[in-house]
Enzyme design. Structure first.
Site, short mmCIF file in Angstrom:
data_model
loop_
_atom_site.label_atom_id
_atom_site.label_comp_id
_atom_site.label_asym_id
_atom_site.label_seq_id
_atom_site.Cartn_x
_atom_site.Cartn_y
_atom_site.Cartn_z
N GLU A 131 -30.98 -26.63 -14.44
CA GLU A 131 -30.39 -25.77 -15.46
C GLU A 131 -30.82 -26.18 -16.87
OE1 GLU A 131 -29.56 -23.18 -13.99
OE2 GLU A 131 -27.37 -23.04 -14.01
N THR A 184 -30.83 -17.07 -21.00
CA THR A 184 -29.65 -17.88 -21.29
C THR A 184 -29.74 -18.54 -22.66
OG1 THR A 184 -29.36 -18.31 -18.93
CG2 THR A 184 -28.20 -19.77 -20.45
#
Length: 316
Positions: A131, A184
């Site tokens: 991530e 993101t």
């Protein structure tokens, strides 16, 4: 050698309106397929990616980075390595945990092939490194439910503390994914570094109410708590038709609706499959007029998380 696992790596919904970076849930039937095998050559290789144009270089791929994080942490040197194949069914930038699925799937399978030396929380730590590569932030609100299954709460990041939350039996998710990409990193860039005390108090109350509602299966309380006064107002402008889709979902009977992760997907939670299907039609009716292609999913909550779907033993 020749030992391999074929796994299902599920999609997830992060934040769940009021729980930015700490709440997430795991979707049933929506996700990637991955095959991880032990090979005689040391290290990690990504040999094939089907469905998306993503890098095969280990250091540039979230699955590779997560796998390396796990192997680097081992207290012994291996005389073998791993090959990874990925069938990507979750589009990157969709807001339903594409990078988390790859990272979680890789560490789950490698851990299993090594005899499970790590527990679920440790696997989340390794998957968070994927991530970090994908978004510039090592958040756990997608990888935690992908690995633990069901609803999860990241009670603390340092030290990492993941809590599994009870899932009401009749809760069903509807997710509409506009065919646009919201990275993101970009969606984080619109956020403010500080919030007012008034908004913080409101948000804390909603998080507590949602957790309580999930445990007691109080659907009215769940509905009242699915509200975000901090992040959603800032991110909504990145998603065409968001306000109309959310309103249509609630009018169709959804308990609540909001942005899935960083977007552009929009989720709704409903009591029962019948209501969730009505919500899906309402969401679709809005996007038919927006002029953007979309996918839509109606899915239960996956209580298991990443799972083995096939385990052939091959002879090399």
């Amino acid at each position: 050698m020749g030992e391999q696992l074929k796994i299902f790596a599920p999609a997830t919904i992060a934040n769940i309106s009021c729980g930015f970076d700490v709440l997430g849930l795991c979707l049933d039937g929506v996700g990637d397929e991955m095959t991880i095998r032990k090979v005689t050559s040391k290290g990690v290789r990504i040999t094939k990616i089907i469905g998306q144009d993503l890098p095969l270089e280990v250091e540039k791929n979230v699955a590779g980075v997560a796998a390396l994080a796990l192997l680097t942490n081992l207290d012994r040197e291996l005389d073998f390595g791993f090959e990874i194949e990925i069938k990507k069914n979750i589009k990157p930038g969709s807001g339903i945990g594409s990078s988390a699925a790859s990272a979680a799937g890789a560490v789950f399978a490698i851990n299993r092939l090594l005899g499970n030396p790590y527990d679920q929380t440790e696997l989340v730590k390794f998957a968070m490194q994927g991530e970090q590569l994908a978004s510039g932030n090592a958040h756990a609100d997608n990888v935690a439910p992908a690995i633990f299954g069901g609803f999860t709460l990241v009670r603390c990041y340092d030290p990492l503390d993941i809590i599994s939350i009870h899932t009401p039996k009749e809760l069903v998710a509807t997710v509409i994914h506009p065919q646009i990409e919201v990275k993101t990193a970009d969606s984080r860039a619109v956020l403010k570094p500080t919030v007012t005390l008034k908004d913080a108090i409101t948000q804390w109350g909603n998080v507590g109410g949602l957790i309580s509602g999930l445990y007691t299966e109080d659907y009215d309380l769940i509905s009242r708590s699915l509200k975000d006064v901090i992040v959603e107002p800032l991110r909504a402008i990145l998603i065409p038709g968001f306000d109309k889709v959310k309103q249509a979902a609630i009018e169709a009977g959804a308990l609540g609706s909001g942005i899935s992760g960083s977007g552009p997907s929009i989720f709704a939670l409903s009591k029962g499959k019948e209501n969730a299907n009505k919500v899906a039609k309402a969401m679709q009716s809005i996007y038919e007029n927006v002029g953007i292609d979309y996918d839509i999913h109606v899915a239960g909550i996956n209580a298991e998380g990443v799972k083995v779907i096939d385990q052939p033993i091959l002879e090399l």
